[in-house]
Structures are given as structure tokens and as C-alpha cells.
Write an enzyme that holds these catalytic residues in place. Sequence first.
Site, PDB file in Angstrom:
ATOM      1  NE  ARG A   1      45.440  36.742  46.337  1.00 62.58           N
ATOM      2  CZ  ARG A   1      44.617  36.960  47.046  1.00 62.58           C
ATOM      3  NH1 ARG A   1      43.733  38.069  46.538  1.00 62.58           N
ATOM      4  NH2 ARG A   1      44.166  36.423  48.078  1.00 62.58           N
TER       5      ARG A   1
ATOM      6  CB  CYS B   1      68.550  64.545  60.479  1.00 56.73           C
ATOM      7  SG  CYS B   1      68.293  66.036  60.845  1.00 56.73           S
TER       8      CYS B   1
ATOM      9  CE1 TYR C   1      72.705  63.198  56.882  1.00 62.17           C
ATOM     10  CE2 TYR C   1      74.551  64.143  55.426  1.00 62.17           C
ATOM     11  CZ  TYR C   1      73.634  64.280  56.757  1.00 62.17           C
ATOM     12  OH  TYR C   1      73.700  65.257  57.473  1.00 62.17           O
TER      13      TYR C   1
ATOM     14  CE  LYS D   1      39.988  37.406  42.683  1.00 65.19           C
ATOM     15  NZ  LYS D   1      38.906  37.439  43.934  1.00 65.19           N
TER      16      LYS D   1
ATOM     17  NE  ARG E   1      36.067  33.709  43.613  1.00 61.68           N
ATOM     18  CZ  ARG E   1      35.830  32.705  43.148  1.00 61.68           C
ATOM     19  NH1 ARG E   1      35.418  32.529  42.075  1.00 61.68           N
ATOM     20  NH2 ARG E   1      35.825  31.502  44.047  1.00 61.68           N
TER      21      ARG E   1
ATOM     22  CB  SER F   1      71.110  67.993  58.362  1.00 60.37           C
ATOM     23  OG  SER F   1      70.338  66.885  58.681  1.00 60.37           O
TER      24      SER F   1
ATOM     25  CG  HIS G   1      40.283  37.844  56.635  1.00 63.83           C
ATOM     26  ND1 HIS G   1      40.300  38.459  57.896  1.00 63.83           N
ATOM     27  CD2 HIS G   1      40.197  38.939  55.809  1.00 63.83           C
ATOM     28  CE1 HIS G   1      40.166  39.681  57.787  1.00 63.83           C
ATOM     29  NE2 HIS G   1      40.315  40.156  56.463  1.00 63.83           N
TER      30      HIS G   1
ATOM     31  CG  MET H   1      37.258  43.975  47.449  1.00 60.06           C
ATOM     32  SD  MET H   1      36.580  45.713  47.820  1.00 60.06           S
ATOM     33  CE  MET H   1      35.911  45.993  46.160  1.00 60.06           C
TER      34      MET H   1
ATOM     35  N   GLY I   1      40.340  39.366  51.176  1.00 63.16           N
ATOM     36  CA  GLY I   1      39.164  39.524  52.115  1.00 63.16           C
ATOM     37  C   GLY I   1      38.702  40.581  52.266  1.00 63.16           C
TER      38      GLY I   1
END
Length: 886
Positions: free
Chosen positions: A350, A844, A864, A28, A98, A777, A468, A109, A107
Site C-alpha cells: 500500500r 482571513c 488571497y 489491500k 483481514r 475580506s 502500531h 481493523m 491497526g
Amino acid sequence: MSDTKMIYYFGKAKTEGESSQKELLGGKGANLAEMTSIGLPVPPGFTITTEVCGLYYEEGEQLPSGLDESVKANVATLEEELGKKFGDDTNPLLVSVRSGAAVSMPGMMDTILNLGLTDVSVAGLAENTGNTRFAYDAYRRLINMFGDVVMEVHHEHFEAAFDAIKEKYNTSEDTEVPAEGLVELCEAYKAVYKEHTGNEFPQDPYDQLELAIDAVFRSWNTPRAIRYREVENIRGLRGTAVNVQSMAYGNMGESSGTGVAFTRNPSTGDNTFYGEFLINAQGEDVVAGIRTPQHVAEMPEWSTDEKPTLGADVHAQLLEIKGTLENHYRDMQDIEFTIENGDLFMLQTRTGKRTGAAAVKMACEMVSEGLIDEQTAVKRIPANDLTQLLLPSFDPAAKQNSEVLTVGLPASPGASFGKLAFTADEAVERTAAGEKVLLVRKETSPEAVDGMHSAAGILTRTGGMTSHAAVVARGWGRCCVAGAGDVLIDESARTITVNGKTFDHDSVISLDGSTGEVMAGEIATTDPELSGDFATVMEWSDKYRTLAIRTNADAPADAQRARDFGAEGIGLCRTEHMFFEGDRIVAMREMILATDEAARREALAKLLPYQREDFVGIFTAMNGLPVTVRLLDPPLHEFLPHDEENQQQMADHIGISIDDVKARVSQLHEANPMLGHRGCRLSVTYPEILEMQVRAIVEAAIECAANGVDAHPEIMIPLVGTDAELNLLRGKTEETIATVKEEKGTGDLDISIGTMIEIPRAALTADAVAQHADFFSFGTNDLTQMTFGYSRDDVNGFLPDYLSQEILPVDPFQSLDTTGVGQLVAMGVEKGRSTRGDLKVGICGEHGGDPASIAFCHQVGLNYVSCSPFRVPIARLAAAQAALNS
């Protein structure tokens, strides 16, 4: 700390911060400085850094020395810029206080508005503005917020006092209470404050400011903030910044207002300005969901006698700012604004939270618009958010026949049904007990975060699409319908009444978060399809990734679904799952209860056709792609009944006594089955099991070839700890393959043999193990258990404490422990390839679908990853992000 800069100012006088300083100034504060720098109308102020919050906790929740002087110096700069005085009795400077962490926590803080008002300055504000009602409305808000946030006087005590005033003046609306009523209300609020704190409301504005700064720092470690960080996996931050900003007043009358908006639709991704506003209100009224606001599309209709084009002018200015912000930040923005007597002020911007569907659409459209390139688009979409696009939606035919009870606001898309839970705690408890519940509230507050995360969906009576509930639900992919005013909630009776129909905690209702519809009963759902923008993102992902993506599947339907999602083979086919159905479990139990090899082989012969049929189906679904089949892994006792009734049935079926069954169950019992007679150890003791399974694989491959199906089976021997085990069992596997090929008169068959690396010793000796393996694997589920010494089945007894106390950064069964377990994986890859340069290596475990784990797999050179079917698209995107970020 005296040499460290504690505060950064932003305003026309000077602007000291910028958007790149989010770690220091919070999101912020950094963006307020940035908006000021690019010329947007931002009320001036200053930001106390996150480093000061860190010091606050290091010093035992005490504000560090030197902060007070620095605050006063910056207030003086603010006074000079605005020509007002803090606490003045004629033209007072008021500020908001704030929070603002480096990562957005909507929501979570606490915020305080109108700080600096006192009994003296409120009279000055009333005189200076000529608006007594406005001044005392601002004062009552301050006393309420300050009492709630700083002194922990619950909001309901103030609400009760307000209800009494509204009753006295015969109105139900806050905005209709006259000025004299608000003067009375301020006195009533001060009495509430004194009753619950034992002190008068502070009349020194600097005392108010010091206490407010302390409260914002304290709020960093409230249970709701900690829980939000746990859910969002936000770790490693020092704390929150504190933003002290001069007030812009949205509650000065009918030509003032406040709003929250997104530069694009955060639910669908459409490039339309999306938001809400309230006339004659302050910002908390919108985000808290206390009043149901108007959509910004209605803003041009807003007018007053003095300013007939008021709404149209402000709306046009907002659209211009939308373009400025998107061109500057190259992303969708979430903004807060206030209109004071027709003048627009920007209070926040933001990067906006969005649904998975919106993230995909925005990324594609921004590429088309030239705002970003393909690589940025791929990197920007949170891979896990694709889950939201892969979840079921309501079947149109079933929905057409449903009973629509009411229609609220479509706050967060998705299809959800469940029984009704009326508190956050109830939602948590009932979900943990196995129920599917919807959290039903008048409005949600940050304290309800745990219940919101547990619930399958959220329904609120008030609030809008930027409340919120809506913001948090969208971030988590929860279905949410907000502002359903027809839903009357009786929390104590645990019922809701909708247009005369009553539903209790055992009733089931359905929510369509894409349309806002609330329906009676459970509505049938349908599976999604990949198309349009989603397909484009998948194409881009496949273009940039180097990891192949396979799936874990044990049945043809799962295999086909995964292939439809883009899987390039099966990395784990668990054969044990095939033995639990119908006649198969009977034959399996016969084999386990057999007293000699001949009887075991006779029982296995009954299982052979089932196994072969299963493999034909899976190989067919994966035509042309590799299928890694893991030989039997779990201990045999898992296939036997442990209750007397089923033991008797089994004994009668096989023709033995129940005592023989009980004796065998007892014989197979193990103190620690995870480390017991399982995996390759079963094949050493009972090689006939291996022979039957390998025969089924080979015969299935031959049958597929005869039917024009290109099968590529890979046989994986599980739980190997020594190279001698694999050498022995590879030999038996090759013998069986050769025998079947000779029997069937078949020449070439493309069947490779490898092993699962899931025991630490196998990773440590991977160079020796690789002598007998065509592929590795990594079974990271078991590898994690054995490396940590944690039982995955019992870990919940202590893991929550480890996470909350940050002993562990994440659950190691959800995201790979790259520091410890990861070392074994990296070592296994390196050592294995030192022996066999062309060794194919994959993973896997459940980690194969986790984006952070996939990034590590890319880094250490795996070929993979393999994951569940619904996570295949997530893995494709995460693999591309790993490649682009490396």
C-alpha cells in the site's frame, strides 16, 4: 444483490481485480490483485467487496443472502489451485481473514490468521509438514485471535494461560516453548475460550470463516475505528472489504519469518529499504509490537545450516521487489511479507504513510529520479503534514547538557516533552485539563488511539519502527520512541523506572523521536528553518499557485516570522490585541470609563503613540507588502476587569469610586455580545476611536516613508451589515486620512479602505456594499457562526455528537462549509465584482490555513487567503494543489 458480484478472486487461476478498484475492493484487496497481475509471489485468495459490508449494515448486521454460496465457490477455486482442502485431515488449506478499507487504517481493523485449523486438521498439518511445534503454534494463535476478535474474549486471559505454560517449561520466550508445551497450550486456550463464551471452539472450518467475516464487518464500527476515521477525517465510505488469503507460514522454524518494510524510510524519506523482521513468527507479532524485531539491514546475516545464504537471498529478492513496486506504483510502498522455509511471499502493499519531512524529501528525490514530475510531487504531499516540519526541535546546546536516560527506536520524529500518562483515558483527560502529557505504555494497541492523539508524544517499552504506535504516530506527526526496553512501567503505581531512576505521573521527561533518546526534564526547543527540499517544494508551489498567501499577525515578530515563511502581506492585523499590555490597558480602560467625548479623546491620545509604534514595527517587517489593519472589533466590556480586586485597583488609579466602575461594567454587559455593540457599531457610537486608530495608521505610514520603508496599509472596517454603515465610516476614515496628511504636509499615501464580510446580510447585499469598498475580506469565523447560528465558544457541547453521527461531515470552524457558508462567499464575490470589477477579495478567518477551504477559495476566484504564520507554507502548497487540480 444476487446479480451483483460479491467476491473477486486473485491467483494464478484468475485475477479479477486491479489497483483502480480501491473503493470496491479496499486498498489491500485491490493491491493484492495488482501484485498478482505483475508477477509478484502472492498467496492466492479472494476479496469480499465493500458493497457487501454496506449491505451487512443495511440488513441489521446480517451477512447478505448468497454470500455463503459465493464464499464456498471461491474456496473451491483456491483448493483447486493449491491442491489442498479446507479442513482436511492430511493436507489442510488454511487462510487469513483481514480487513481492508479503501483508505488505509493501520491497526484499526481486525485480523485472524490460520483459520481452518481444527483438532483434526492440526494433526494433519503436523503430519504433513513433519513439524508438530509449528502446527500447534499456528493453532494456538488461531484460538487466541478468533477468541479475541470474533468472540471478544480479552487477550489477557489467553496470555495468562501462556504464562503458566512458559513457567512450566522454564522459559520467558514464546519461541522456546517445546512442541508438547504448545499441544498443552492449545488445550488450555480451548478451555479459556469455553469458559468465556460458553461454547466449544468451532470445529467446522466454514463456521469459523463465516464468523470471522462477520467479525471483520463488525469491526468497521468499533469505537477505535470510528475514532480513527474522525481524527483522519475519513468519511463517505461504505465499509471495509474482507480479504481471505491462503496462508504462508512464517512460524515453521528457523528458516521462516515475517516482516514489514517500507521501500524508503518513512521518517526521513531516505531512499533506503527500511523495515523489520522476526524469525519464526507470524505477521501480527511484528505489527502488534509484542516482540522487538530485527532491522532488515541485518537480514543478510540470517542463515541456517541447510541454507547458509538464506537471509542474503531473501534480502536481494526484497530489494528487487522494492524496485518493481516503486516503478509500478510510482510511490513509496509499505509492504508485508512472509518467508516460508526460505520462500518469499508478498502479503500486502500500500502507499506508505510518512512524516511531513519524508513526504517532502521523497517528492523531491522522485522528481530527480524521473519517477514523477513536479506537478505530481506538489499534489502528492499532504499540505497539513508540513506542520510537522514547522514545529520546534530540541536546541542542540540544551540537549547536549541533558541527562539521557535510555535510547529506544526513533519511531516518529519530533521533539516532545510532558508529564507521564499511563493509560489512553488518562492522556485524554489530562490533556483536556490543560496538561502536556506523554503516553507511556508497554505497547500501544488500537484501543489507545484517542490517548495517542491527545498526547504530545508516545513512549513504548516494546515494539519496533513499524509497530502500531510508530505507524499511527507518524501519520499524525506525533513524536514517538518505541522499543525502549530499559523503561520498566508500573501502570498501577503510575511510575516508570529507567536504569534505577524512578519517575512518577508528575515527572517531566523529553523524547527525541528522531534519535530515540529519552531524557529527564524539559529540554529547550528551537524553531525550524525552511531550506533544502522544503524550499524546493515551496518554489514549485509558488510556480503553480494563483492565490496570494498572506498572514494574520498582530506583532512585528509574528509578521517577520510569517514573511520568512513566504507570506506576501498581512491579511488581518487585529488592533485590539495591542491594547492589553502594560500602560495601554490602563489608558484603554480610562477611555471606556470616560463620561464624555472630551475625556475619551484625552485617554485615546495616550493610546495613539502605542498604536503608531506598533504599526511602524509591523509595516517595517512587511516592507513593500500590504498590511490589512482591522479597526477595533470586540465589545468594550472585554477590556474591563470583572473581579472586585482589579476593579478596585482601576478605580484607585483613575480616581473614581469602585461603584462607578461596577456601574460601567454593568452598563456594558450584553446578553449576546457576539451580536452586540462591537465592530463598526463602536465607530458609529464613538467615532473618536476610529479617528485615533486611522491617525495612528497614517502617521506610522508617513514615519515609515521617511525612514525608507515602503508601507502599504489597508484599513478594514469590521462587522458591516449595511452599505450605509460602510458609507458613513468610509467617509470618516477618508476625512481623518486627509486631516493627517495636511498636518504632516504629505502628498501621496497608498491607503485603501475596505470591509470584512462576516454578516450574512453583507454577503447578500455585496453589490451595494462594494460601492464603498476597495476590497472585501471574508471573516469566515463570524460568518460561520451567524450562518449556522452556532456560538463558536459553546459549540463543543453538541458538535462532537454532530460529527460522530455524521450530521456534519467536518467541524465547520476548522474547514469551510462550502455548501452553506460557501454560497455566501461565492455570492459576495460575484455581487461585489458586479459593482466593482477590480474588487480585491480575500479570506482571513481560520479557514485561510485549511487546505480544503483554500481549494474552495481558489474555485470561487479569491485573490488571497490569510492564515496564521506557521500555516503559511501549508497554504502555499494547498493553493498550488488547488490550481493543479482545477
